[in-house]
Design a protein around this motif. Structure first.
Motif, PDB file in Angstrom:
ATOM      1  N   HIS A   1     -28.910  20.470 -11.179  1.00 56.67           N
ATOM      2  CA  HIS A   1     -30.083  20.494 -10.323  1.00 56.67           C
ATOM      3  C   HIS A   1     -31.262  20.992 -11.159  1.00 56.67           C
ATOM      4  O   HIS A   1     -31.094  21.812 -12.058  1.00 56.67           O
ATOM      5  CB  HIS A   1     -29.842  21.419  -9.137  1.00 56.67           C
ATOM      6  CG  HIS A   1     -30.859  21.298  -8.052  1.00 56.67           C
ATOM      7  ND1 HIS A   1     -30.937  20.217  -7.215  1.00 56.67           N
ATOM      8  CD2 HIS A   1     -31.842  22.138  -7.669  1.00 56.67           C
ATOM      9  CE1 HIS A   1     -31.926  20.394  -6.356  1.00 56.67           C
ATOM     10  NE2 HIS A   1     -32.486  21.556  -6.607  1.00 56.67           N
TER      11      HIS A   1
ATOM     12  N   SER B   1     -22.165  35.669  -6.767  1.00 58.10           N
ATOM     13  CA  SER B   1     -22.586  34.503  -5.994  1.00 58.10           C
ATOM     14  C   SER B   1     -23.249  33.457  -6.882  1.00 58.10           C
ATOM     15  O   SER B   1     -23.456  33.675  -8.071  1.00 58.10           O
ATOM     16  CB  SER B   1     -23.559  34.924  -4.892  1.00 58.10           C
ATOM     17  OG  SER B   1     -24.836  35.210  -5.422  1.00 58.10           O
ATOM     18  N   ASP B   2     -23.603  32.334  -6.263  1.00 55.87           N
ATOM     19  CA  ASP B   2     -24.378  31.294  -6.933  1.00 55.87           C
ATOM     20  C   ASP B   2     -25.866  31.477  -6.675  1.00 55.87           C
ATOM     21  O   ASP B   2     -26.684  30.701  -7.164  1.00 55.87           O
ATOM     22  CB  ASP B   2     -23.947  29.897  -6.454  1.00 55.87           C
ATOM     23  CG  ASP B   2     -22.559  29.505  -6.940  1.00 55.87           C
ATOM     24  OD1 ASP B   2     -22.052  30.133  -7.888  1.00 55.87           O
ATOM     25  OD2 ASP B   2     -21.986  28.570  -6.361  1.00 55.87           O
ATOM     26  N   ASP B   3     -26.243  32.493  -5.879  1.00 58.23           N
ATOM     27  CA  ASP B   3     -27.649  32.790  -5.621  1.00 58.23           C
ATOM     28  C   ASP B   3     -28.239  33.449  -6.865  1.00 58.23           C
ATOM     29  O   ASP B   3     -27.540  34.130  -7.620  1.00 58.23           O
ATOM     30  CB  ASP B   3     -27.787  33.746  -4.439  1.00 58.23           C
ATOM     31  CG  ASP B   3     -27.145  33.215  -3.166  1.00 58.23           C
ATOM     32  OD1 ASP B   3     -26.933  31.994  -3.074  1.00 58.23           O
ATOM     33  OD2 ASP B   3     -26.849  34.034  -2.277  1.00 58.23           O
TER      34      ASP B   3
ATOM     35  N   LYS C   1     -31.148  30.810  -2.684  1.00 62.57           N
ATOM     36  CA  LYS C   1     -29.821  30.803  -2.078  1.00 62.57           C
ATOM     37  C   LYS C   1     -29.167  29.465  -2.296  1.00 62.57           C
ATOM     38  O   LYS C   1     -29.836  28.434  -2.300  1.00 62.57           O
ATOM     39  CB  LYS C   1     -29.926  31.064  -0.558  1.00 62.57           C
ATOM     40  CG  LYS C   1     -30.571  32.371  -0.204  1.00 62.57           C
ATOM     41  CD  LYS C   1     -29.579  33.458  -0.244  1.00 62.57           C
ATOM     42  CE  LYS C   1     -30.176  34.756   0.267  1.00 62.57           C
ATOM     43  NZ  LYS C   1     -29.253  35.838   0.111  1.00 62.57           N
ATOM     44  N   LYS C   2     -27.847  29.483  -2.439  1.00 63.88           N
ATOM     45  CA  LYS C   2     -27.127  28.226  -2.628  1.00 63.88           C
ATOM     46  C   LYS C   2     -27.169  27.405  -1.344  1.00 63.88           C
ATOM     47  O   LYS C   2     -26.735  27.822  -0.301  1.00 63.88           O
ATOM     48  CB  LYS C   2     -25.684  28.458  -3.043  1.00 63.88           C
ATOM     49  CG  LYS C   2     -24.994  27.151  -3.357  1.00 63.88           C
ATOM     50  CD  LYS C   2     -23.608  27.344  -3.862  1.00 63.88           C
ATOM     51  CE  LYS C   2     -23.020  25.979  -4.185  1.00 63.88           C
ATOM     52  NZ  LYS C   2     -21.689  26.067  -4.673  1.00 63.88           N
ATOM     53  N   ASN C   3     -27.733  26.239  -1.465  1.00 61.84           N
ATOM     54  CA  ASN C   3     -27.745  25.218  -0.425  1.00 61.84           C
ATOM     55  C   ASN C   3     -27.983  23.911  -1.180  1.00 61.84           C
ATOM     56  O   ASN C   3     -28.159  23.941  -2.401  1.00 61.84           O
ATOM     57  CB  ASN C   3     -28.790  25.500   0.664  1.00 61.84           C
ATOM     58  CG  ASN C   3     -30.206  25.516   0.146  1.00 61.84           C
ATOM     59  OD1 ASN C   3     -30.604  24.655  -0.632  1.00 61.84           O
ATOM     60  ND2 ASN C   3     -30.980  26.499   0.569  1.00 61.84           N
ATOM     61  N   PRO C   4     -28.021  22.789  -0.551  1.00 58.47           N
ATOM     62  CA  PRO C   4     -28.148  21.543  -1.311  1.00 58.47           C
ATOM     63  C   PRO C   4     -29.352  21.478  -2.257  1.00 58.47           C
ATOM     64  O   PRO C   4     -29.289  20.824  -3.276  1.00 58.47           O
ATOM     65  CB  PRO C   4     -28.232  20.469  -0.228  1.00 58.47           C
ATOM     66  CG  PRO C   4     -27.507  21.060   0.931  1.00 58.47           C
ATOM     67  CD  PRO C   4     -27.782  22.536   0.871  1.00 58.47           C
ATOM     68  N   ASP C   5     -30.444  22.170  -1.938  1.00 48.50           N
ATOM     69  CA  ASP C   5     -31.637  22.093  -2.775  1.00 48.50           C
ATOM     70  C   ASP C   5     -32.021  23.423  -3.423  1.00 48.50           C
ATOM     71  O   ASP C   5     -33.079  23.531  -4.011  1.00 48.50           O
ATOM     72  CB  ASP C   5     -32.829  21.585  -1.948  1.00 48.50           C
ATOM     73  CG  ASP C   5     -32.635  20.155  -1.502  1.00 48.50           C
ATOM     74  OD1 ASP C   5     -32.058  19.368  -2.271  1.00 48.50           O
ATOM     75  OD2 ASP C   5     -33.059  19.844  -0.373  1.00 48.50           O
ATOM     76  N   PHE C   6     -31.190  24.434  -3.325  1.00 51.95           N
ATOM     77  CA  PHE C   6     -31.497  25.768  -3.826  1.00 51.95           C
ATOM     78  C   PHE C   6     -32.898  26.203  -3.401  1.00 51.95           C
ATOM     79  O   PHE C   6     -33.728  26.565  -4.202  1.00 51.95           O
ATOM     80  CB  PHE C   6     -31.359  25.833  -5.351  1.00 51.95           C
ATOM     81  CG  PHE C   6     -29.968  26.082  -5.799  1.00 51.95           C
ATOM     82  CD1 PHE C   6     -29.458  27.354  -5.883  1.00 51.95           C
ATOM     83  CD2 PHE C   6     -29.144  25.024  -6.135  1.00 51.95           C
ATOM     84  CE1 PHE C   6     -28.169  27.584  -6.302  1.00 51.95           C
ATOM     85  CE2 PHE C   6     -27.860  25.237  -6.548  1.00 51.95           C
ATOM     86  CZ  PHE C   6     -27.362  26.513  -6.634  1.00 51.95           C
ATOM     87  N   LYS C   7     -33.157  26.155  -2.101  1.00 49.86           N
ATOM     88  CA  LYS C   7     -34.461  26.560  -1.569  1.00 49.86           C
ATOM     89  C   LYS C   7     -34.540  28.076  -1.532  1.00 49.86           C
ATOM     90  O   LYS C   7     -33.551  28.749  -1.324  1.00 49.86           O
ATOM     91  CB  LYS C   7     -34.651  26.012  -0.161  1.00 49.86           C
ATOM     92  CG  LYS C   7     -34.539  24.512  -0.086  1.00 49.86           C
ATOM     93  CD  LYS C   7     -35.863  23.881   0.059  1.00 49.86           C
ATOM     94  CE  LYS C   7     -35.621  22.394   0.247  1.00 49.86           C
ATOM     95  NZ  LYS C   7     -36.691  21.570   0.007  1.00 49.86           N
ATOM     96  N   LYS C   8     -35.755  28.583  -1.715  1.00 49.95           N
ATOM     97  CA  LYS C   8     -35.941  30.037  -1.635  1.00 49.95           C
ATOM     98  C   LYS C   8     -36.088  30.487  -0.210  1.00 49.95           C
ATOM     99  O   LYS C   8     -36.369  29.737   0.677  1.00 49.95           O
ATOM    100  CB  LYS C   8     -37.115  30.489  -2.463  1.00 49.95           C
ATOM    101  CG  LYS C   8     -38.442  29.908  -2.098  1.00 49.95           C
ATOM    102  CD  LYS C   8     -39.519  30.439  -2.988  1.00 49.95           C
ATOM    103  CE  LYS C   8     -40.812  29.712  -2.678  1.00 49.95           C
ATOM    104  NZ  LYS C   8     -41.944  30.276  -3.231  1.00 49.95           N
TER     105      LYS C   8
END
Length: 190
Positions: free
Chosen positions: A148, A166-168, A183-190
């Motif tokens: 990403h 974590s991946d965060d 935070k880990k989500n599909p788009d690594f949104k803040k």
């Protein structure tokens, strides 16, 4: 133990003794100023302004130089260690992945358009790199593949760190008052 890199290329080792730190050893192997130092509990990794990475092993009260990865003239400003890999981020925008056990170059990646200021890797092999080019790149270090990439416009990125367990991860930039948490989500949104 505390290791301090000097502009002379020396690494000064300090040990805690009776509540204070005292000089214990000086490691000599670099001929250029030290940029980064990493320790994985077994080995000490040091990098310099010419891009050299040295691998040291502790033997009771002394240190042995195990490996030298020659530089290419661009500073190795940041490193991270994952399993058998030592990964260097360079002023040229390259990332180089070395196997510190056998001495081989595993991969060289043109990762960023400008100076790489920080790298970090988590226990699962997810690596993050940030650069002066405003880009945050997430890599799968096991596969050496980009997972990403996104930009934080108008910010000269200078620091990144995974949050424990974590991946965060957290990112900061030059002259920023904030630390951005992704935070880990599909788009690594803040």
């Amino acid at each position: 133990m505390v290791a301090v890199g000097a502009s002379s290329g020396r690494i000064l080792i300090f040990k805690k003794d009776s509540g204070t730190f005292a000089w214990a050893d000086t490691l000599q192997g670099h001929s250029n100023p030290i940029c980064d130092i990493q320790y994985n509990g077994k080995r000490l990794f040091t990098s310099d302004d010419n891009g050299c990475i040295l691998v040291w092993s502790r033997k009771s009260d002394s240190w042995d130089l195990l490996k030298t990865f020659e530089g290419a003239g661009s500073p190795c400003s940041t490193m991270c260690v994952y399993n058998d890999y030592v990964v260097g981020g360079y002023g040229s925008g390259h990332i180089r992945v070395f196997n510190h056990q056998d001495g081989s170059l595993v991969a060289e990646i043109t990762a960023h358009a400008r100076w790489i200021n920080a790298l970090d890797v988590n226990p699962t092999g997810l690596m993050v790199s940030v650069s002066e080019d405003t880009v945050v790149n997430l890599w799968n270090l096991k596969e050496i593949s980009l997972q990403h990439s996104f930009s934080i416009p108008n910010v000269q990125l200078c620091g990144v760190q995974f949050l424990q367990g974590s991946d965060d991860f957290a990112v900061t930039g030059y002259d920023m008052k904030d630390i951005l948490i992704f935070k880990k989500n599909p788009d690594f949104k803040k």
